[in-house]
Design a protein around this motif. Structure first.
Motif, short mmCIF file in Angstrom:
data_model
loop_
_atom_site.label_atom_id
_atom_site.label_comp_id
_atom_site.label_asym_id
_atom_site.label_seq_id
_atom_site.Cartn_x
_atom_site.Cartn_y
_atom_site.Cartn_z
N CYS A 57 0.83 -1.21 0.00
CA CYS A 57 0.00 0.00 0.00
C CYS A 57 0.86 1.26 0.00
CB CYS A 57 -0.91 0.01 1.23
SG CYS A 57 -2.12 -1.33 1.25
N LEU B 297 -4.56 1.25 -1.82
CA LEU B 297 -5.38 1.33 -0.61
C LEU B 297 -6.80 0.85 -0.89
CD1 LEU B 297 -4.24 4.75 0.93
CD2 LEU B 297 -3.82 2.45 1.84
N VAL B 298 -7.33 1.21 -2.04
CA VAL B 298 -8.67 0.73 -2.41
C VAL B 298 -8.63 -0.76 -2.68
CG1 VAL B 298 -10.58 0.98 -4.02
CG2 VAL B 298 -9.27 3.00 -3.33
N GLN C 119 -12.46 8.49 3.96
CA GLN C 119 -12.44 7.08 3.63
C GLN C 119 -13.02 6.19 4.73
OE1 GLN C 119 -7.78 6.91 4.27
NE2 GLN C 119 -8.52 4.83 3.98
N THR D 207 -8.67 -2.66 0.45
CA THR D 207 -10.01 -2.63 1.03
C THR D 207 -10.92 -3.64 0.33
OG1 THR D 207 -9.73 -0.27 1.50
CG2 THR D 207 -11.97 -1.14 1.59
N ASP E 215 -8.98 6.59 -2.62
CA ASP E 215 -9.70 6.20 -1.40
C ASP E 215 -10.65 7.31 -0.93
OD1 ASP E 215 -6.90 7.19 -0.94
OD2 ASP E 215 -7.66 7.46 1.09
#
Length: 525
Positions: free
Chosen positions: A66, A73-74, A184, A77, A217
């Motif tokens: 990340c 980051l997305v 986020q 997730t 994000d």
């Protein structure tokens, strides 16, 4: 009752991650963890081994490296979401947290909030119209493809973007999407998350678009939720309490913030210091409790701004060049009544109006509704009045057809006093020195938003000495300025003493000063 699957993104503090997972799953909730592939493999093994026997914990099958502001980051997730949806079929909500987040309410209270509204909680405002982005890149985040990380390869990041700009390689935003932006840290219903996953399976073009946007994000889930969910089922706010410093950095909370955190109208808070072991333990016990009696006062933002801003008033903003060049007028006298107790100053200037012919104006730089003549719009807002302070005062002198004018100022407006004091006109200052009881200071804290009706007494007890010191500091700063025409009236002085000071301030006979000083209940609260 709601059952939450927490989506945890983390990259450090394995002991804290283990503690966090155990605390959040102790009440029957569950958690899907993505541990950054950049982090230590030994730390990751420590976490997986410690939580191996916990049925409420799963890990993302694929870990990604990340980077701040990057698609990774997305993707992390989404990987954790896939694991949660597959492992925990009975969950009703998915709640996004980081390793620095902790609950500031009990699980029972949190689930009551989620059960009370069939809605998604996500900050989601218009990307182009909201002004959410204060500085830096805006539309460039979307219309150019970003293959490099600005924090890791700044030269390549900007070289790539500038090359695309020169070659005219701007790209179109998917036509059916209205780009939104926000925090986020969201809490979404399971059906909403499932709808997002189904949408992405059908729309690879949307995935391709967001993969090369900058800081996705803040836009990815915010945009898709708005696209897929009716507006009436969206609460455009986060349930995670977070503060930012003047420099845009997240504020970190420590052991002594426990009471303040519990008073906020949020379910979680970020960022909790890894070293705040006592705070982490207490919040973990709190989440597992059945406590429901939370006195929400929600003064956190105002309280933080007050405490961090102390001592900086009057030194933050320099005078604008167009203001310093515009004088009120060499032969004019601006007489300023300075008082922290506004009602006392207003009684005083009302008496001045009664016994003299000098025009007076109340707190025009503090109160939006102060009665002012129409001056072409410059008087319409506090922001305009403060920005064009000298022009405003010059126009008021002209409007009243006078060379003498009395106004009221709060002592916190020291910048106005120094600005007016440097003008070619004459400034006279009369400080009104009042006594401040604890009851008055408590009311003051409520009026200015430093406390709420439900703020606990212990919190107020700790706050009152700071407020009292702040008032004393403002008074000392005023006296240390050595303004040439400075006087003072005191609540503890006799009418004769105060009358003499008022007469000198207004340059009127002593008997008129005494009549003003003898105003009934002048200092009464």
């Amino acid at each position: 009752m709601a059952k939450i699957a927490f989506i945890l993104l983390c990259h450090k503090n394995p002991a804290g991650v283990i503690q966090q997972a155990e605390q959040l799953t102790a009440t029957g909730d569950c958690i899907a963890i993505h541990y950054d592939a950049r982090a230590s493999e030994a730390d990751y093994r420590r976490i997986t081994e410690a939580l191996a026997d916990n049925p409420g914990v799963v890990f993302a099958r694929t870990r990604v490296r990340c980077g701040w502001g990057a698609w990774s980051l997305v993707q992390a997730t989404l990987n954790a979401i896939e694991a949660a949806l597959e492992a925990f079929e009975d969950t009703t909500h998915l709640y996004m947290v980081s390793g620095d987040c902790m609950a500031i309410k009990s699980a029972r209270y949190a689930k009551g909030v989620l059960d009370g509204h069939d809605a998604d909680y996500i900050e989601s405002v218009d990307f182009f119209e909201s002004g959410w982005i204060k500085t830096g890149l805006k539309e460039e985040r979307l219309i150019y493809r970003h293959f490099f990380n600005e924090r890791e390869s700044k030269g390549l990041f900007y070289a790539s973007m500038n090359l695309q700009r020169r070659l005219g390689l701007e790209r179109a935003i998917p036509e059916d999407l209205e780009i939104m932006i926000g925090s986020q840290w969201w809490c979404l219903r399971r059906k909403t998350v499932q709808a997002i996953m189904d949408f992405l399976a059908q729309r690879p073009d949307v995935l391709r678009f967001f993969r090369t946007t900058w800081i996705p994000d803040e836009t990815f889930f915010q945009t898709l939720v708005r696209h897929l969910v009716p507006e009436e089922e969206i609460r455009p706010r986060t349930l995670t309490f977070l503060l930012f410093s003047d420099y845009g950095m997240p504020v970190t909370f420590y052991n002594d913030h426990y009471d303040m955190l519990l008073n906020q109208d949020y379910l979680f808070a970020r960022k909790i210091s890894p070293e705040a072991h006592e705070l982490r333990d207490r919040l973990g016990v709190l989440y597992a409790s059945d406590r429901q009696d939370f006195a929400v006062s929600n003064e956190g933002q105002n309280l933080y701004s007050f405490l961090t801003g102390r001592g900086r008033e009057g030194r933050r903003f320099a005078a604008r060049f167009w203001e310093t060049e515009s004088s009120l007028g060499r032969d004019r006298e601006l007489m300023v009544v300075v008082s922290k107790k506004w009602h006392v100053a207003k009684r005083l200037v009302e008496a001045i109006r009664k016994f003299t012919n000098v025009p007076t104006i109340d707190y025009l730089f503090s109160e939006e509704h102060t009665e002012l003549p129409d001056l072409g719009g410059i008087q319409s807002t506090l922001e305009k009045r403060n920005r064009h302070r000298r022009s405003l005062m010059r126009m008021l002198f002209d409007h009243f057809g006078t060379d003498r004018l009395v106004i009221c100022l709060d002592p916190s407006h020291f910048d106005l006093l120094t600005d007016f004091g440097s003008d070619r006109s004459t400034m006279r200052v009369l400080e009104v020195e009042s006594t401040f009881t604890d009851e008055y200071l408590t009311g003051h804290a409520l009026r200015v938003g430093l406390a709420g009706e439900n703020t606990e007494a212990a919190t107020l007890e700790r706050l009152l000495p700071t407020i009292r010191y702040d008032i004393r500091y403002e008074s000392e700063r005023l006296r240390d300025a050595n303004f040439p025409n400075f006087g003072r009236v005191r609540e503890t002085s006799s009418p004769a003493e105060n009358g003499a000071a008022i007469a000198e301030f207004l340059d009127v006979p002593a008997e008129i000063g005494l009549q003003i000083a003898e105003t009934d209940h002048l200092f009464a609260d």
